[in-house]
Write a protein that holds these residues in place. Structure first.
Motif: not given
Length: 327
Positions: A68-89
């Motif tokens: 729902e929000i995994g591709d919202v990469r701004m604010g807290p998610s700009e870096t915070g999303a990286l360790s939730v969804s490390f892909w592509p590896d």
């Protein structure tokens, strides 16, 4: 009466602010809240039963919520999303890191607080997918180090989800809502904030077409099915649809009018996805299977084009830079 008319006129002339508020209240904030709830449920289940059989359903529920929000990469998610969804590896860091932790039984794998300092390759949804679905990892016994590692990783995921929700709810949402106000250095105008949100929509669809579908498609001579996102759990196609639906939903929230062509394009994408024979995209070496996936990819790009026509053009928006650009 005159004041009321003037107020109505001002509101009517400010579709951007209305779109920002609706994107937050209808999509982004409930999305992060839903992910936090699902991640917490996963952690609670893992604490009681660490087995893959017990955790696959709540893990999938958490992944669904993330889309729902995994591709919202701004604010807290700009870096915070990286360790939730490390892909592509691309270099296989996740299995390498997990093997090292398990073989050495590193103490950090038993401490959810310290685990925040572990490489992002061993954290989040994809590390858990490896533990729950990969034959090299999913045969661990109750009480083993690997079992504890899974419990630690789920607790860490829940903490990350809570932090992201709080960051948006208690901090960054106010930054977006105050766009153009004195002292807001992030967004000097409402249009800038609107453009930033619009960029998330188009970047998500671009990433889905180019990476979630483009990486496994590779070339006709050399398809790369194991480069599909979440192929081990068989949810590669599901992710494509859920991320596309999330992008469409946010576009609709940002819009100040109807978007019939966008809605129709989303339905065509669903129809095309129904014809794909393997939801994990592992059969694309077969030319007919490959063609069906390519048609899905074309429909993702078409959806993006209609959003540009029905949202971007009327509001004078042009997509900017997104943290996923270049992946």
């Amino acid at each position: 009466m005159r004041y009321s008319l003037m107020l109505c006129a001002c509101l009517a002339a400010s579709p951007a602010m209305a779109g920002i508020e609706e994107a937050l209240t209808d999509h982004i904030l409930p999305g992060f809240a839903g992910f936090s709830t699902a991640a917490d449920a996963l952690a609670v289940t893992a604490e009681a039963d660490c087995s893959p059989d017990a955790l696959r359903a709540p893990w999938n529920a958490a992944f669904d919520a993330w889309t729902e929000i995994g591709d919202v990469r701004m604010g807290p998610s700009e870096t915070g999303a990286l360790s939730v969804s490390f892909w592509p590896d691309a270099r296989g860091f996740t299995p390498k890191t997990l093997r090292r932790l398990i073989s050495s039984e590193e103490e950090v794998g038993t401490d959810p607080t310290a685990f925040a300092d572990v490489s992002i390759a061993a954290r989040g949804l994809f590390a858990l997918e490896q533990m729950l679905y990969d034959a090299d990892f999913d045969d661990y016994a109750p009480g083993s180090y690997a079992c504890t590692l899974v419990q630690t990783a789920t607790a860490d995921l829940a903490s990350q989800a809570q932090a992201l929700e709080a960051g948006w709810r208690d901090g960054y949402s106010a930054v977006l809502r105050s766009a153009g106000a004195e002292g807001n250095s992030a967004f000097l105008s409402e249009q800038e904030a609107m453009t930033a949100l619009y960029t998330q929509v188009l970047s998500s669809l671009e990433f889905t077409a180019d990476s979630r579908l483009g990486r496994p498609l590779g070339t006709f001579e050399r398809p790369r099915p194991t480069r599909a996102e979440a192929w081990r759990s068989g949810r590669s196609l599901r992710n494509v649809l859920l991320y596309a639906e999330a992008a469409e939903e946010m576009a609709m929230a940002l819009s100040d009018g109807e978007m019939p062509q966008t809605e129709a394009a989303m339905q065509r994408l669903r129809d095309a996805a129904e014809k794909v024979s393997d939801p994990s995209l592992q059969d694309i070496e077969d030319p007919s299977a490959r063609l069906r996936v390519e048609i899905v990819q074309q429909n993702v790009r078409a959806l993006s084009g209609y959003i540009e026509q029905e949202l971007g053009v009327p509001l004078g928006l042009t997509a900017g830079f997104n943290s996923q650009d270049g992946d």
